[in-house]
Scaffold this active site. Sequence first.
Site, PDB file in Angstrom:
ATOM      1  N   LYS A  87     -61.605  92.552  26.989  1.00 28.33           N
ATOM      2  CA  LYS A  87     -60.419  91.858  26.504  1.00 28.33           C
ATOM      3  C   LYS A  87     -59.533  91.749  27.629  1.00 28.33           C
ATOM      4  CE  LYS A  87     -60.601  94.428  22.330  1.00 28.33           C
ATOM      5  NZ  LYS A  87     -60.020  95.656  21.506  1.00 28.33           N
ATOM      6  N   TYR A 143     -59.801  89.005  13.877  1.00 32.35           N
ATOM      7  CA  TYR A 143     -59.013  90.189  13.592  1.00 32.35           C
ATOM      8  C   TYR A 143     -58.568  90.055  12.290  1.00 32.35           C
ATOM      9  CZ  TYR A 143     -59.960  91.945  18.297  1.00 32.35           C
ATOM     10  OH  TYR A 143     -60.280  92.160  19.436  1.00 32.35           O
ATOM     11  N   PHE A 181     -49.543  95.984  13.736  1.00 36.38           N
ATOM     12  CA  PHE A 181     -49.459  95.530  15.060  1.00 36.38           C
ATOM     13  C   PHE A 181     -50.610  94.229  15.376  1.00 36.38           C
ATOM     14  CE2 PHE A 181     -53.001  98.522  14.236  1.00 36.38           C
ATOM     15  CZ  PHE A 181     -54.104  97.927  14.667  1.00 36.38           C
ATOM     16  N   ARG A 207     -71.703 100.972  21.601  1.00 32.24           N
ATOM     17  CA  ARG A 207     -70.804 101.831  20.995  1.00 32.24           C
ATOM     18  C   ARG A 207     -70.602 103.184  21.480  1.00 32.24           C
ATOM     19  NH1 ARG A 207     -67.445  98.718  17.945  1.00 32.24           N
ATOM     20  NH2 ARG A 207     -67.199 100.797  16.405  1.00 32.24           N
ATOM     21  N   THR A 233     -62.068 104.078  19.531  1.00 36.18           N
ATOM     22  CA  THR A 233     -61.170 102.765  19.765  1.00 36.18           C
ATOM     23  C   THR A 233     -60.016 103.117  20.393  1.00 36.18           C
ATOM     24  OG1 THR A 233     -62.503 102.085  17.884  1.00 36.18           O
ATOM     25  CG2 THR A 233     -60.619 101.097  18.201  1.00 36.18           C
ATOM     26  N   ARG A 247     -63.886 103.065  27.568  1.00 35.41           N
ATOM     27  CA  ARG A 247     -62.521 102.937  26.943  1.00 35.41           C
ATOM     28  C   ARG A 247     -61.680 104.496  27.400  1.00 35.41           C
ATOM     29  NH1 ARG A 247     -64.266 101.242  20.881  1.00 35.41           N
ATOM     30  NH2 ARG A 247     -63.931  99.202  21.454  1.00 35.41           N
ATOM     31  N   ASN A 294     -57.677  98.387  24.554  1.00 36.16           N
ATOM     32  CA  ASN A 294     -58.826  99.394  24.838  1.00 36.16           C
ATOM     33  C   ASN A 294     -59.889  98.729  25.650  1.00 36.16           C
ATOM     34  OD1 ASN A 294     -59.975  97.676  22.734  1.00 36.16           O
ATOM     35  ND2 ASN A 294     -60.289  99.524  21.375  1.00 36.16           N
ATOM     36  N   HIS A 327     -64.372  95.151  23.336  1.00 38.74           N
ATOM     37  CA  HIS A 327     -64.673  95.142  21.998  1.00 38.74           C
ATOM     38  C   HIS A 327     -66.376  95.038  21.856  1.00 38.74           C
ATOM     39  CE1 HIS A 327     -65.421  93.868  17.779  1.00 38.74           C
ATOM     40  NE2 HIS A 327     -66.311  93.031  18.222  1.00 38.74           N
TER      41      HIS A 327
END
Length: 132
Positions: A9, A49, A57, A85, A91, A102, A112, A115
Site C-alpha cells: 500500500k 473495497y 472510514f 496471511r 489486519t 504489519r 497497514n 493487502h
Amino acid sequence: MEQTLVIIKPDGVKRKLVGEILQRFERKQLNIHQLKVATMSRELAEEHYAHIKTFDFFEDMMTYMTSSEVVYIILEGNDVIKTVRKMLGATNCLEAESGTIRGDFGGSSYQNVVHASDSPEAAAIEIKRFFN
C-alpha cells in the site's frame, strides 16, 4: 501452484519498505510471478473495497489507496495464501504480533502496509482485477 495477490500500500511504498517486504517473501521460498507499480484509480479502489462501502472510514480509505503508487505482486507457492496471511499478521496493526509485516511496520487499522488475498476465490478475482 497456488497464486495470491499482494498489494504493498501507499504507506509501504512511501516508507521504502518494498525491498524488505519482497525479501521476506523470497526467504519463505515464494516466487514472484508478476510485479507492477501503479497508482490505484478511484474506480479500482471502489471495486476492491466495495465490502467496506458502508463503514465510516471508506472515504479515508479511498483517499489513502489512491494517494500514491502501490506495488501489485502475484506470488506463487505451495499454500501461498495461508503462508502470506500468516506473514502479514493481524489486519489491525495494533493487534499484529512482532515479527509479522504489519506488526513490524504497520501504522493503523487500514494503513497497514499490505493487502493480500484471503482465499483462492478472492485471489483469482483480485489477480484478474489488477493484472487484466
